[in-house]
Design an enzyme around this catalytic site. Structure first.
Site, PDB file in Angstrom:
ATOM      1  N   ALA A 173      -2.896   3.629  51.309  1.00  0.00           N
ATOM      2  CA  ALA A 173      -3.872   2.914  50.492  1.00  0.00           C
ATOM      3  C   ALA A 173      -4.975   2.367  51.382  1.00  0.00           C
ATOM      4  O   ALA A 173      -4.837   2.264  52.594  1.00  0.00           O
ATOM      5  CB  ALA A 173      -3.201   1.775  49.726  1.00  0.00           C
ATOM      6  N   VAL A 175      -7.907  -0.985  51.369  1.00  0.00           N
ATOM      7  CA  VAL A 175      -8.185  -2.279  50.742  1.00  0.00           C
ATOM      8  C   VAL A 175      -9.679  -2.559  50.831  1.00  0.00           C
ATOM      9  O   VAL A 175     -10.279  -2.441  51.907  1.00  0.00           O
ATOM     10  CB  VAL A 175      -7.379  -3.411  51.429  1.00  0.00           C
ATOM     11  CG1 VAL A 175      -7.661  -4.742  50.739  1.00  0.00           C
ATOM     12  CG2 VAL A 175      -5.889  -3.107  51.396  1.00  0.00           C
ATOM     13  N   ASP A 217      10.313  -7.162  54.540  1.00  0.00           N
ATOM     14  CA  ASP A 217       9.471  -6.627  55.612  1.00  0.00           C
ATOM     15  C   ASP A 217       8.633  -7.738  56.242  1.00  0.00           C
ATOM     16  O   ASP A 217       7.422  -7.602  56.425  1.00  0.00           O
ATOM     17  CB  ASP A 217       8.568  -5.507  55.076  1.00  0.00           C
ATOM     18  CG  ASP A 217       8.026  -4.611  56.193  1.00  0.00           C
ATOM     19  OD1 ASP A 217       8.600  -4.623  57.304  1.00  0.00           O
ATOM     20  OD2 ASP A 217       7.028  -3.898  55.955  1.00  0.00           O
ATOM     21  N   LYS A 270      -6.645  -3.175  46.417  1.00  0.00           N
ATOM     22  CA  LYS A 270      -5.923  -2.127  47.141  1.00  0.00           C
ATOM     23  C   LYS A 270      -5.894  -0.880  46.274  1.00  0.00           C
ATOM     24  O   LYS A 270      -5.406  -0.908  45.139  1.00  0.00           O
ATOM     25  CB  LYS A 270      -4.498  -2.572  47.465  1.00  0.00           C
ATOM     26  CG  LYS A 270      -3.682  -1.497  48.187  1.00  0.00           C
ATOM     27  CD  LYS A 270      -2.230  -1.913  48.383  1.00  0.00           C
ATOM     28  CE  LYS A 270      -2.079  -2.870  49.524  1.00  0.00           C
ATOM     29  NZ  LYS A 270      -0.645  -3.111  49.868  1.00  0.00           N
TER      30      LYS A 270
END
Length: 275
Positions: free
Chosen positions: A2, A4, A116, A19
């Protein structure tokens, strides 16, 4: 996967971040689901130390399909960049980690595990540290997938054994993060991902070296967070409260504390913390 973009919301007249999944990833069911998962997790709660999610949708403008995520626009460097020059001043390091843990505590209070936590997912703004990217987040108790999501350096040992997602895994990652912010390195002398994963399971973390001025409870808290046993780690709430007290800063912890004093007291009095 992706890109942004900085954008302007014409409806509410504000600057936002958007995004955009690439067209090939929009067609990828797994990538699309991760983007939607990030939107849903981010929309479940609001916290000053978590980047806010405003919207999620798809568009086929210009004949090209894409999925998009509209988020709060935040300005500032990523923590990973700040760590390239070595360890941070201990007060700065403890403040950042207190704010990160406050954001994690809010997520855990809504049944969400980030999975994460790492310097590349923390942005340092004028208002404090903010957690980014809930793309691989999971609900508490969610069964482990065949693929291990996350970054090897910060993966808790129980996740390597296929245990369901739990808040203690984020606390372990926060312990690695705290150690790294204070020393400029991770708690094990390793060079490869395989060595890192082996160390998570079998090698005790190195003790923090002497750091002038660092309160002893911070070192004890860091060691407790890196326990191989999830039940022996403090909660994200306890981390946020103790670290914020050490750095003399205020953090926002879940309001559920107002009527759940006993579990919090138990966390603060846990023998692994010695506070």
């Amino acid at each position: 996967m992706a890109s942004v973009w900085r954008a302007h919301d014409d409806v509410l007249d504000r600057e936002v971040a958007v995004k955009l999944l690439t067209p090939e990833h929009t067609a990828d069911a797994d990538a699309f689901e991760r983007a939607r998962n990030e939107a849903r997790c981010g929309a479940r709660f609001a916290h000053p130390n978590v980047v806010a999610v405003y919207d999620f949708g798809t568009s086929r403008r210009g004949g090209r399909g894409t999925a998009y995520l509209v988020m709060e626009l935040v300005e500032g460097p990523l923590l990973v960049g700040a760590l390239r020059d070595g360890p941070l001043d201990w007060q700065v390091a403890v403040r950042i980690c207190a704010e990160v843990c406050a954001g994690l505590a809010a997520a855990h209070g809504h049944g969400i595990v980030h999975r994460d936590v790492k310097p590349a997912n923390i942005v340092l703004t004028a208002a404090g540290a903010k957690i980014l990217d809930f793309g691989v987040a999971a609900r508490v108790g969610h069964p482990a997938e065949p693929v291990l999501f996350g970054t090897p350096t910060y993966v808790a040992p129980e996740r390597l054994d296929g245990e369901p997602a739990g808040p203690a895994a984020d606390v372990y990652a926060a312990g690695v993060l705290l150690y790294q912010c204070l020393t400029g390195r991770i708690p094990w002398p390793v060079n490869t991902d395989e060595q890192v994963l082996h160390a998570h399971r079998f090698t005790p973390p190195a003790q923090l070296p002497p750091i002038p001025g660092l309160p002893p409870e911070v070192a004890e808290l860091c060691a407790a967070s890196l326990s191989k046993v999830p039940e022996c780690r403090p909660t994200a709430v306890a981390l946020a409260l103790i670290l914020s007290a050490a750095a003399d800063v205020q953090v926002h912890v879940p309001p559920v504390l107002a009527h759940r004093t006993e579990p919090v007291r138990a966390a603060l009095d846990a023998p692994t913390l010695a506070v």
